[in-house]
Design an enzyme around this catalytic site. Structure first.
Site, PDB file in Angstrom:
ATOM      1  N   GLY A  43       0.738  -1.270   0.047  1.00 31.80           N
ATOM      2  CA  GLY A  43      -0.066  -0.100   0.171  1.00 31.80           C
ATOM      3  C   GLY A  43       0.811   1.252  -0.063  1.00 31.80           C
ATOM      4  N   ALA A  45       2.394   2.596   2.264  1.00 31.99           N
ATOM      5  CA  ALA A  45       3.552   2.560   2.936  1.00 31.99           C
ATOM      6  C   ALA A  45       4.635   1.454   2.598  1.00 31.99           C
ATOM      7  CB  ALA A  45       3.428   2.106   4.574  1.00 31.99           C
ATOM      8  N   GLY A  46       4.045   0.539   1.776  1.00 29.33           N
ATOM      9  CA  GLY A  46       4.807  -0.856   1.629  1.00 29.33           C
ATOM     10  C   GLY A  46       5.456  -0.357   0.319  1.00 29.33           C
ATOM     11  N   ARG A 331     -13.263  13.609  13.042  1.00 29.34           N
ATOM     12  CA  ARG A 331     -14.049  12.569  12.574  1.00 29.34           C
ATOM     13  C   ARG A 331     -14.628  12.025  13.696  1.00 29.34           C
ATOM     14  NH1 ARG A 331     -10.075   9.868   8.268  1.00 29.34           N
ATOM     15  NH2 ARG A 331     -10.697  11.389   6.521  1.00 29.34           N
ATOM     16  N   HIS A 402     -13.743   2.200   9.916  1.00 30.39           N
ATOM     17  CA  HIS A 402     -12.716   2.944   8.899  1.00 30.39           C
ATOM     18  C   HIS A 402     -11.359   2.586   9.204  1.00 30.39           C
ATOM     19  CE1 HIS A 402     -11.542   5.496   5.795  1.00 30.39           C
ATOM     20  NE2 HIS A 402     -11.071   6.389   6.589  1.00 30.39           N
ATOM     21  N   GLU A 426      -0.354   2.170   8.481  1.00 36.54           N
ATOM     22  CA  GLU A 426      -1.377   1.672   9.416  1.00 36.54           C
ATOM     23  C   GLU A 426      -1.171   0.743  10.104  1.00 36.54           C
ATOM     24  OE1 GLU A 426      -5.273   1.551   7.429  1.00 36.54           O
ATOM     25  OE2 GLU A 426      -6.445   1.070   9.266  1.00 36.54           O
ATOM     26  N   ARG A 436      -7.583   9.661  14.354  1.00 38.49           N
ATOM     27  CA  ARG A 436      -6.729  10.400  13.175  1.00 38.49           C
ATOM     28  C   ARG A 436      -7.333  11.330  12.388  1.00 38.49           C
ATOM     29  NH1 ARG A 436      -6.641   9.721   7.957  1.00 38.49           N
ATOM     30  NH2 ARG A 436      -7.833   7.886   7.737  1.00 38.49           N
ATOM     31  N   LEU A 442      -2.570   8.883   4.347  1.00 41.05           N
ATOM     32  CA  LEU A 442      -1.529   8.971   3.423  1.00 41.05           C
ATOM     33  C   LEU A 442      -0.351   9.591   3.680  1.00 41.05           C
ATOM     34  CD1 LEU A 442      -3.738   9.743   0.169  1.00 41.05           C
ATOM     35  CD2 LEU A 442      -3.202   7.442   0.972  1.00 41.05           C
TER      36      LEU A 442
END
Lengths: 639, 249, 226
Positions: A43, A45-46, A331, A402, A426, A436, A442
């Site tokens: 993703g 990060a990966g 949120r 989420h 994450e 968050r 991101l």
């Protein structure tokens, strides 16, 4: 004595990272090619981590369970990515971003990590732009920005409503380049089953080839987990249906501590549950709250069409309760406010579990063309799913599971409590504290991948240059493979009557009811019992067709659900333990007279890191005390 | 409502597949197509039968996993839609729905409705990137990008890599996929530097991987879930021709 | 550059430029043929004889033939290769919105080719190698081949030739509706705005060319029968 050493560098906050980089151990370029690194997950990060480490010269093996690295669920992030560039001349700075994140996270994050995340945020935008990510631009050619919840500056960069996709594809393309250059090797359609620990250090992983069913052993000098969050524990969530917590659970069982597992963000703007068959909930980007106004009718059970309800009979409850931030409160605050209205009978829609997100005023003021330019794809998506047109009638939204702020506990090096095992994005318990802020996921994931892990992993590997890659024939690999196979066989041999999905649905129900947006001791204790029953039933009545030696999607699901069940127990335990309300974790027992969340700083200003003690044994709690030297700890108020 | 399904079943890549008929009762119009398949699978498993293997993940038409060819349309009925956004309200009681995997030499079937789309990854490795290492990037505002170019580049970059263009093309051509990537990067100053090399390498790779060539039918554009236009194919042709006539290999 | 000739876009490029070249030829051909419609044939015969007597034609003729041959060979090769890209066909044929012509260019091209062979045998062959009566409009000073008589003869005697030529024009029309626009697309002379414009121009061009060629046999049929 607790093993928890966050290894935060000495010195003033703003100089810590620079000092770390200046004094860390390095691996010379000719030695890097002797060192192998495994990255699990591709993703936001990966992929960057894998690409960046390969660019430096390490041999990188990259794993993902999807058919392509480009499909990781970061792709679905919509709204944007923050950067403290002060592009709008509105008072933004690294410190301001740091402060917003600390405050947004309700003072449950580690200062040094958060500051570093804010520090590298600007570099990420530069890097992504250089990779060809088409960020939105002004007519003059400079970067355009939008505002997100919980902050008072415009610092979010975006690419329409598909920022995650564009940012992910930037990292993916960098990874593909390294694959072409032979520095990175891609292993797609591989499910990670276990982590191999040799002499106390992470030395490899066990995977299942999802096409052939073969169990494979892969060795390396270090393992980086970028396996994302576990929000699908609720079954219905904004995550992809295959997103899971299995890699984190494998690490946890091998000795990595799990940090703040109960911190799960419930996103306020999702398309509500429409029917009983639903397999997932769709997020409507938070950016919509820039122009959309959230309301419910003032009269209980008002069944009139939204258009027919005049303004004075509408309750714009976020604007009413939080005048300073209005519709752009964080949120967790927005989610609970919506739940409060619905619980009191003011909800709308068939189920009464929805509130309106109305663009009437924005459309009147800005015109359809402008609104379409900003949110066109989101409006189209909403229409496809619900059959209603948001240009004409307000959207209906409701909160849904989420993002998980919790995750594997890591120190300043992003290293877990297992040396050589890193967790980024994450997957770690991260910089977001108990909540968050929008467009920070991101930012943090990409920051970890591009600009932090490459340094800290090098720092670790500097001591490994004379270590050979461990043989995959070693006892530890053989045993790990045997254990993994045994679990799969166990699933297949139950031969019961209920599918993995049906168990997942039930687990989701339990978690949503008792460990969702609001929690209390009684409910959580009930959840523990219900989960225990479910677990028993799962292990005695699961049905999986087919064998382990072929493509078997049911087997994949079953192993994910098994891990979710254990993770659910951990989450509930953590939620029980934390008797305060903070961020997304709202304990009904701990609230102010006005009904707002109430933190208890003298008792709970710590990171809860849980250590695995064996199957069905109570995990052991370790506390990492949080010190706030650069911000004043205040009651979080958005009024 | 009740529907009849005609679904391609194939045990593995080497096996010979055939169509299998299923009937499903109690289908709700509000179900998504994938949820309908889930309930079919749930039923099959309980009856001790093999479920249908198919790919899906995000259910938001962005991951590009889903790849079902439904009644002659990649991703089924509806404009600019991925399979996950097709709802059963698009069908009528008693309808027969034929579901096939993507068909292309370059996308071999792995099982039932699952295909191997690794060829797209190979295409990306052939040049779908900008050669820049982490740490080398100049300030993002150092190279100004006009709004029109940025927006246009985004339109191309919106590709989700699902392969519907290949599935819809009578020639199984991947030209739209390549065109989108080549155009996106050629439109931006950051990508322009190696635009020629990229166009040449990606087209060569596309040919090597066994995709057909573009005959401008426009079927790809009609079926693309992100509505990527064939004007990008013209742009690719332009880029490729210019590169061919100027770049020394 | 060597790869260009074997690459998919390179091959399409040759399809495209030979196509454009052939379309230009069609315009010239039609312009001259339209003279059939004026007067008693003098004009046409003079023009036809001017063209065939022109030394430039010695160069243009083989180039034109080469254009046809390349267009046909590349078409055959590309079609074959494209067929191979999908070894297993769909059970339900692709319903994607695309014009019938664009999906059947090879069939249309084949039909036009069959027509072309007949057409060449009818006229070109006879003019080049056969015996076309001699006619003179200036009392024998210059002798011209009476091509007009040949054309008029064919069209007024055999009605099925008229039908054949009209059918040929229809095939050509369909082939051109896609071919014209497609040629520009392939050489990259297209963008968001011009896609639709070029498609309209393609229809106008195809209508003029095919309509013109179809009108000539009809003209003779009507002129001599009615």
């Amino acid at each position: 004595m607790s093993k928890l050493d966050a290894k935060i560098p000495e010195g003033p906050l703003a100089e810590k990272w620079a000092k770390y980089k200046a004094t860390q151990k390095l691996v010379s370029p000719n030695n890097r090619k002797k060192l192998d690194i495994i990255v699990v997950g591709t993703g936001i990060a990966g992929s960057p981590a894998a690409a960046s480490l390969a660019e430096m010269g390490y041999n990188v093996k990259v794993f993902c369970f999807q058919d392509s690295a480009r499909r990781a669920h970061s792709v679905a992030a919509q709204g944007g990515i923050n950067a403290s560039r002060n592009n709008k001349n509105d008072g933004d700075s690294v410190y301001r971003l740091f402060y917003d994140m600390i405050k947004g996270g309700d003072y449950r994050a580690r200062e040094a990590n958060v500051y570093r995340a804010a520090e590298v945020s600007s570099d990420i935008i530069d890097q992504l732009t250089a990779q060809g990510v088409p960020f939105a631009r002004e007519y003059g050619g400079t970067l355009a920005n939008r505002t997100f919840g919980g902050v008072q500056v415009s610092r979010t960069n975006y690419a329409q409503g598909q920022t995650g996709q564009q940012v992910l594809l930037g990292g993916y393309s960098a990874l593909k380049r390294q694959v072409a250059l032979g520095k990175a090797t891609m292993y797609s359609r591989q499910q990670m089953l276990d982590i191999v620990v040799i002499d106390g250090k992470a030395r490899g992983i066990i995977t299942r080839n999802l096409i052939t069913g073969e169990i494979e052993r892969h060795a390396a000098h270090a393992v980086v987990l970028a396996t994302g969050g576990y929000g699908t524990i609720y079954y219905l969530s904004t995550l992809a249906v295959q997103s899971n917590g299995s890699a984190a659970m494998a690490a946890y069982r091998k000795g990595a501590f799990f940090g703040n597992p109960s911190f799960i963000q419930i996103h306020p703007t999702c398309i509500p549950v429409l029917n009983e068959y639903q397999s997932k909930l769709t997020l409507m980007s938070e950016s919509l709250r820039n122009d959309g106004r959230i309301w419910v009718p003032k009269a209980e059970g008002d069944k009139r069409k939204p258009k027919d309800i005049p303004d004075e009979e509408r309750d714009y409850f976020l604007e009413r309760r939080y005048p300073a931030f209005g519709n752009l409160v964080p949120r967790d605050v927005a989610s609970r406010a919506a739940k409060e209205r619905c619980d009191n009978g003011f909800g709308v829609g068939k189920t009464g579990l929805a509130v309106y997100l109305d663009f009437r005023d924005a459309l009147a003021k800005q015109g359809k063309k402008v609104i379409k330019g900003k949110y066109g794809n989101l409006f189209a998506m909403y229409e496809k799913i619900t059959g209603e047109v948001p240009y004409e009638t307000p959207m209906m939204i409701y909160p849904a599971g989420h993002y998980t702020m919790g995750g594997l506990w890591v120190d300043y090096n992003l290293q877990t409590t297992i040396p050589g095992l890193f967790a980024i994005g994450e997957a770690n318990f991260s910089e977001h504290g108990a909540n968050r802020l929008g467009a920070s996921a991101l930012m943090q994931g990409a920051g970890d991948g591009y600009f932090i892990a490459p340094y800290t992993v090098s720092n670790y590997l500097a001591d490994e240059i004379s270590t050979k890659v461990p043989s995959t024939d070693s006892q530890e690999f053989i045993e790990a493979e045997k254990d993994a196979k045994a679990v799969l066989d166990k699933f297949l041999n139950i031969k019961g009557t209920q599918t993995a999905t049906s168990f997942h649905k039930r687990l989701g129900q339990i978690m949503w009811t008792h460990s969702g947006m609001q929690r209390n001791e009684e409910g959580l204790k009930k959840a523990l019992m219900e989960i225990a029953d479910l677990k028993k039933e799962f292990w005695s009545d699961l049905i999986i067709p087919g064998t382990a030696n072929e493509i078997n999607q049911e087997l994949e699901k079953a192993s994910r659900v098994a891990d979710f069940i254990d993770l659910a127990i951990l989450i509930v335990n953590d939620a029980l333990n934390r008797k305060e309300s903070c961020g997304a974790h709202f304990r009904e027992e701990s609230r102010t007279e006005g009904g707002e969340a109430m933190r208890i700083d003298d008792k709970y200003s710590f990171v809860a890191a849980w250590e695995y003690q064996g199957i069905d044994k109570e995990p052991k709690l370790h506390k990492e005390d949080l010190k706030f030297e650069n911000v004043e700890v205040k009651v979080r108020s958005y009024k | 409502m009740k529907i009849k399904l005609n679904i391609w079943k194939q045990a593995n890549a080497k096996a010979k597949g055939k169509f299998e008929k299923y009937e499903l009762d109690g289908v709700d119009a509000e179900m998504s197509f994938l949820e309908m398949l889930d309930s079919l699978n749930e039923k099959l498993i309980k009856e001790g039968k093999e479920p249908v293997a198919y790919e899906h993940d995000c259910h938001e038409a962005i991951c590009g996993c889903c790849s079902l060819y439904i009644n002659g349309h990649p991703h089924g009925p509806g404009k600019e839609t991925a399979t996950c956004q097709v709802h059963m309200r698009s069908f009528k009681d008693g309808d027969t729905i034929t579901v096939e995997p993507w068909r292309a030499k370059s996308f071999p079937v792995l099982k039932d409705l699952m295909t191997d789309r690794n060829a797209f990854d190979k295409l990306m490795s052939a040049g779908g990137f900008v050669s820049i290492d982490a740490g080398q990037a100049p300030d993002a505002n150092a190279n100004l990008v006009g709004k029109i170019d940025a927006d246009k580049a985004f339109d191309a970059a919106a590709c989700i890599g699902c392969g519907a263009c290949v599935a819809a093309c009578k020639n199984s051509s991947a030209t739209l996929f390549v065109a989108a990537k080549v155009s996106q990067l050629a439109l931006l100053p950051q990508g322009k530097v190696e635009a020629k090399r990229r166009a040449l390498n990606m087209v060569a790779k596309m040919d090597e991987l066994g995709f057909g060539s573009c005959t401008n039918t426009g079927a790809c554009e009609a079926e693309c879930p992100k509505g990527i236009g064939i004007d990008f194919i013209a742009k690719l042709n332009r880029e490729y021709l210019c590169a061919s006539f100027s770049e020394s290999e | 550059m060597s790869k260009f000739f074997t690459s998919s876009i390179g091959q399409k490029f040759f399809m495209s430029i030979t196509g454009v070249f052939l379309m230009l030829f069609l315009m010239v051909h039609l312009t001259i043929n339209s003279l059939l419609l004026f007067g008693d044939g003098t004009l046409f015969n003079e023009a036809a004889n001017f063209m065939s007597g022109n030394p430039l034609m010695k160069v243009i003729e083989p180039v034109l033939a080469l254009g046809f041959i390349l267009h046909i060979i590349y078409a055959g090769y590309i079609t074959l290769k494209n067929q191979m890209a999908r070894p297993q066909k769909y059970k339900v044929a692709i319903k994607a919105k695309a014009s019938w012509a664009s999906k059947n260019m090879y069939i249309l091209g084949g039909l036009v080719l069959i027509f072309l062979v007949i057409h060449l045998a009818n006229f070109f062959w006879k003019i080049k190698f056969g015996t076309v009566p001699i006619i003179s409009y200036d009392g024998g000073q210059t002798e011209l081949h009476d091509v007009y008589g040949l054309v008029a003869g064919v069209f007024k005697v055999w009605w099925w030739y008229d039908a054949l030529y009209i059918a040929g024009a229809i095939f050509l029309f369909l082939h051109l509706t896609h071919g014209f626009w497609s040629a520009f697309q392939t050489i990259g002379w297209d963008n968001e705005k011009w896609v639709s414009r070029l498609k309209v121009i393609a229809y106008i061009y195809a209508t003029i060319v095919a309509g013109g060629f179809a009108f000539i046999p009809l003209y003779f049929l009507i002129k001599y029968i009615v």
